[in-house]
Design a protein around this motif. Sequence first.
Motif, PDB file in Angstrom:
ATOM      1  N   ALA A   1      33.244  43.996  43.099  1.00 35.71           N
ATOM      2  CA  ALA A   1      33.621  42.692  42.676  1.00 35.71           C
ATOM      3  C   ALA A   1      33.342  41.363  43.569  1.00 35.71           C
ATOM      4  CB  ALA A   1      34.782  42.491  41.635  1.00 35.71           C
ATOM      5  N   THR A   2      32.596  40.380  43.154  1.00 38.31           N
ATOM      6  CA  THR A   2      32.349  39.237  44.295  1.00 38.31           C
ATOM      7  C   THR A   2      32.678  37.963  43.581  1.00 38.31           C
ATOM      8  OG1 THR A   2      30.044  39.116  43.665  1.00 38.31           O
ATOM      9  CG2 THR A   2      30.571  40.477  45.581  1.00 38.31           C
ATOM     10  N   THR A   3      32.456  37.841  42.278  1.00 38.70           N
ATOM     11  CA  THR A   3      32.904  36.554  41.587  1.00 38.70           C
ATOM     12  C   THR A   3      33.899  36.925  40.174  1.00 38.70           C
ATOM     13  OG1 THR A   3      30.839  37.033  40.135  1.00 38.70           O
ATOM     14  CG2 THR A   3      30.422  35.627  42.120  1.00 38.70           C
ATOM     15  N   LEU A   4      34.429  35.910  40.055  1.00 38.77           N
ATOM     16  CA  LEU A   4      35.392  36.011  38.893  1.00 38.77           C
ATOM     17  C   LEU A   4      35.389  34.637  38.214  1.00 38.77           C
ATOM     18  CD1 LEU A   4      38.103  37.398  37.746  1.00 38.77           C
ATOM     19  CD2 LEU A   4      39.230  36.227  39.355  1.00 38.77           C
ATOM     20  N   VAL A   5      35.398  34.595  36.804  1.00 44.17           N
ATOM     21  CA  VAL A   5      34.958  33.488  36.251  1.00 44.17           C
ATOM     22  C   VAL A   5      35.827  33.520  34.592  1.00 44.17           C
ATOM     23  CG1 VAL A   5      33.547  31.807  34.870  1.00 44.17           C
ATOM     24  CG2 VAL A   5      33.085  32.786  36.913  1.00 44.17           C
ATOM     25  N   VAL A   6      36.540  32.602  34.104  1.00 50.35           N
ATOM     26  CA  VAL A   6      37.310  32.683  33.051  1.00 50.35           C
ATOM     27  C   VAL A   6      36.567  31.745  32.018  1.00 50.35           C
ATOM     28  CG1 VAL A   6      39.421  32.250  31.748  1.00 50.35           C
ATOM     29  CG2 VAL A   6      39.425  33.159  33.829  1.00 50.35           C
ATOM     30  N   ASP A   7      36.001  32.443  30.960  1.00 50.52           N
ATOM     31  CA  ASP A   7      35.369  31.607  29.919  1.00 50.52           C
ATOM     32  C   ASP A   7      36.006  31.718  28.472  1.00 50.52           C
ATOM     33  OD1 ASP A   7      32.539  30.138  29.200  1.00 50.52           O
ATOM     34  OD2 ASP A   7      32.951  31.734  27.585  1.00 50.52           O
TER      35      ASP A   7
ATOM     36  N   GLY B   1      40.321  34.256  53.033  1.00 51.45           N
ATOM     37  CA  GLY B   1      39.011  33.686  53.454  1.00 51.45           C
ATOM     38  C   GLY B   1      37.827  34.132  52.664  1.00 51.45           C
ATOM     39  N   SER B   2      38.286  35.440  51.840  1.00 48.46           N
ATOM     40  CA  SER B   2      37.210  36.000  51.266  1.00 48.46           C
ATOM     41  C   SER B   2      37.425  35.902  49.676  1.00 48.46           C
ATOM     42  CB  SER B   2      37.000  37.373  51.768  1.00 48.46           C
ATOM     43  OG  SER B   2      38.081  38.263  51.572  1.00 48.46           O
ATOM     44  N   GLN B   3      38.784  35.561  48.999  1.00 46.58           N
ATOM     45  CA  GLN B   3      39.193  35.633  47.754  1.00 46.58           C
ATOM     46  C   GLN B   3      38.419  34.908  46.943  1.00 46.58           C
ATOM     47  OE1 GLN B   3      41.141  34.281  50.152  1.00 46.58           O
ATOM     48  NE2 GLN B   3      41.728  32.453  49.144  1.00 46.58           N
ATOM     49  N   ASP B   4      38.469  35.078  45.291  1.00 46.53           N
ATOM     50  CA  ASP B   4      38.137  34.235  44.473  1.00 46.53           C
ATOM     51  C   ASP B   4      39.061  33.996  43.360  1.00 46.53           C
ATOM     52  OD1 ASP B   4      36.661  32.476  42.977  1.00 46.53           O
ATOM     53  OD2 ASP B   4      35.337  34.125  42.162  1.00 46.53           O
ATOM     54  N   GLU B   5      39.415  32.808  42.935  1.00 50.07           N
ATOM     55  CA  GLU B   5      40.826  32.761  42.223  1.00 50.07           C
ATOM     56  C   GLU B   5      39.996  32.111  40.797  1.00 50.07           C
ATOM     57  OE1 GLU B   5      40.581  30.275  44.734  1.00 50.07           O
ATOM     58  OE2 GLU B   5      41.152  31.874  46.250  1.00 50.07           O
ATOM     59  N   ALA B   6      40.768  32.188  39.815  1.00 49.56           N
ATOM     60  CA  ALA B   6      40.480  31.678  38.370  1.00 49.56           C
ATOM     61  C   ALA B   6      41.771  31.418  37.362  1.00 49.56           C
ATOM     62  CB  ALA B   6      39.456  32.483  37.664  1.00 49.56           C
ATOM     63  N   LEU B   7      41.969  30.304  37.093  1.00 53.86           N
ATOM     64  CA  LEU B   7      42.947  30.015  36.343  1.00 53.86           C
ATOM     65  C   LEU B   7      42.885  30.546  34.733  1.00 53.86           C
ATOM     66  CD1 LEU B   7      43.722  26.345  37.306  1.00 53.86           C
ATOM     67  CD2 LEU B   7      44.994  28.228  37.976  1.00 53.86           C
ATOM     68  N   THR B   8      43.986  31.029  34.349  1.00 53.78           N
ATOM     69  CA  THR B   8      43.950  31.552  32.919  1.00 53.78           C
ATOM     70  C   THR B   8      44.985  30.698  32.057  1.00 53.78           C
ATOM     71  OG1 THR B   8      45.720  33.364  33.126  1.00 53.78           O
ATOM     72  CG2 THR B   8      43.444  33.741  33.923  1.00 53.78           C
ATOM     73  N   PRO B   9      45.056  31.114  30.894  1.00 52.83           N
ATOM     74  CA  PRO B   9      46.168  30.568  30.014  1.00 52.83           C
ATOM     75  C   PRO B   9      47.466  30.642  30.456  1.00 52.83           C
ATOM     76  CG  PRO B   9      44.312  31.262  28.418  1.00 52.83           C
ATOM     77  CD  PRO B   9      44.238  31.629  29.900  1.00 52.83           C
TER      78      PRO B   9
ATOM     79  N   GLY C   1      38.043  43.544  45.970  1.00 52.11           N
ATOM     80  CA  GLY C   1      37.572  44.504  44.580  1.00 52.11           C
ATOM     81  C   GLY C   1      38.959  44.723  43.837  1.00 52.11           C
ATOM     82  N   THR C   2      40.209  43.795  44.058  1.00 56.85           N
ATOM     83  CA  THR C   2      41.357  44.230  43.365  1.00 56.85           C
ATOM     84  C   THR C   2      41.666  42.909  42.888  1.00 56.85           C
ATOM     85  OG1 THR C   2      41.930  45.949  44.686  1.00 56.85           O
ATOM     86  CG2 THR C   2      43.634  44.975  43.413  1.00 56.85           C
ATOM     87  N   ILE C   3      41.775  42.894  41.439  1.00 55.74           N
ATOM     88  CA  ILE C   3      42.422  41.453  40.909  1.00 55.74           C
ATOM     89  C   ILE C   3      44.057  41.518  40.600  1.00 55.74           C
ATOM     90  CG2 ILE C   3      42.277  40.326  39.108  1.00 55.74           C
ATOM     91  CD1 ILE C   3      39.432  41.514  38.456  1.00 55.74           C
ATOM     92  N   THR C   4      44.829  40.599  41.064  1.00 58.60           N
ATOM     93  CA  THR C   4      46.030  40.470  41.034  1.00 58.60           C
ATOM     94  C   THR C   4      46.228  39.287  39.980  1.00 58.60           C
ATOM     95  OG1 THR C   4      46.364  41.124  43.292  1.00 58.60           O
ATOM     96  CG2 THR C   4      48.108  39.846  42.207  1.00 58.60           C
ATOM     97  N   ALA C   5      47.159  39.465  39.032  1.00 62.01           N
ATOM     98  CA  ALA C   5      47.548  38.333  38.032  1.00 62.01           C
ATOM     99  C   ALA C   5      48.884  37.748  38.564  1.00 62.01           C
ATOM    100  CB  ALA C   5      47.616  38.889  36.674  1.00 62.01           C
TER     101      ALA C   5
END
Length: 550
Positions: free
Chosen positions: A323-329, A284-292, A301-305
């Motif tokens: 960390a609160t937001t995650l964006v892939v550009d 309920g509090s995570q943020d996700e972003a697709l990568t190649p 505050g922890t990022i899992t791939a």
Amino acid sequence: MTDDARPSDQPLARARRRGAAVWHRASRPRRLALATAAVLVAAALVSTVGLVEAPRYSSAAALDGVVGDDLRHEPVPQSWTLTPADVGVPADQGRCLLWQAETAVGPDRLGGDVLVSAGGAAGDDGPGTGDAGDTDCRFDGGFGSTAQTVSRLARVDPVDGTVRWWVDLGAELDAGSGFVQVWPTDDAGDTTLVSTLGFGADGFASSYARLDLGTGELTDVTTSPNGRARLTDATASWALVSSDPQFSYQDSRVYYDSEPGTGEFSLYAADDLDTPVWTGETTGSQDEALTPDGLLVLDGGTITAVDGRTGDTHAWGPDLPTATTLVVDGDLVVVGLDPAIPTSTDDTDGTVVALSLDGRELWRHGFRQDRGVQTTGDCVVFSTTPGVVCVDRRTGAELWTTPPRDRRHGLARVTTDPAGGRGALVFAQTFEPGGAAAVTGDLTSDEAAERTVRLLDAASGHEVARAVVPGESQITLVGRTTGYATTASSGRTSTVTAFDLADGHRLWQLDAERDQLGFWGGVLVANHPDGSVQRLVDPVRLVDPVRVVG
């Protein structure tokens, strides 16, 4: 007749009379020679002066394959018209039909065409009188209504209004309508993903499918009758499906039957929507972003791939406890930190951290989280207390900083060219009063109906011009010489303001009393309460936008 000419007028009047006498005394060949000479002199003056005084515009490439139409004069509906019947909607269900461009797949992928959705509750006219011409439409696409809804997706040529194909999403996906979304795909593919969220035959439902861009055919249809499973993100390689706790939908509100954090989300390969590569629980509090390569999940505050090929997971990147937001550009992962982490400049309330796709920290910089981060070319642009800052996307080195004109009015919201990749201008949408308020000083920025937008050169940060737009407007489109800001009122885009990109002066402002205004590719259209849509064109220069198909 009384001669009321002032003394200072007499020498000029005498000179005019002498000139007229010389003209009449001259022979016809002589008059022709004089006229020709005058034309040549005038042309030379125009050319010479033009070199000094003509507006200078940044070079402009195509907007997703179609150059934005330069409407230098207030536009009028003197072009094509589409009706609900053109996409198979019966006349009695067309009132208040909302048409809007789905921009995830641009005209460069479609030979200059655009994808357009058309949706709405049948006869949804709000407090109107029932007469289509007098309807006060909400133009919400039928979302939030339990009435039988209409849902279409069409491929349209925005220049001449030709409909290449259309599909009834409500019937094909059995998920009603309300919210249609087309997801981006790569430049080479001929299919993409489309999803809907609304009311179907069995109540609230969500659905997604593969769309053939050439024919409109839908395949790999997946429907969730209770609306639990929804497509929440997709690229050319991957699709992310979220399964929320069971909920019901009544009176435009969502009621959860379970505690938040008991759902899950699944990663699929875009070419195989049947079997998930990986499934994980939601908190309920995570943020996700697709990568190649798959998926990044930020939680606590922890990022899992997640490896999209194997489904294996591993810790990714440095520890970022706030960390609160995650964006892939592109090749950059941008993470936003809250103020608990000290900033390099110690003068803003947050930090932006840039990482490579393999998790290495490249740089970090202070920024204002509520003003966003934009990219243009090799420049990452955001707002800080010192002003609008551009940093090199690879190193984080400051390329330029443009301080605010008046710090009393806070920090600007930064917008780059909506066309993307052109990199000619950065728009700093300030909270400074514009128009009469800026001149008289009678109104504060919070009370001003108009605000100032600073047009900054993306290479140097120098102010090119200043434009005045309505206070709540957004920069929507940039043509070759003209910028456009749109303003929404009660959920309806009701105002378009056009300004010159060279000096910022206002060219025109169009206020629609009942229509929904919007851009299809580079073309401005008006959506009428009777469900029809018309292209608006410059009445002085009726020239179609230039097509540039990649």
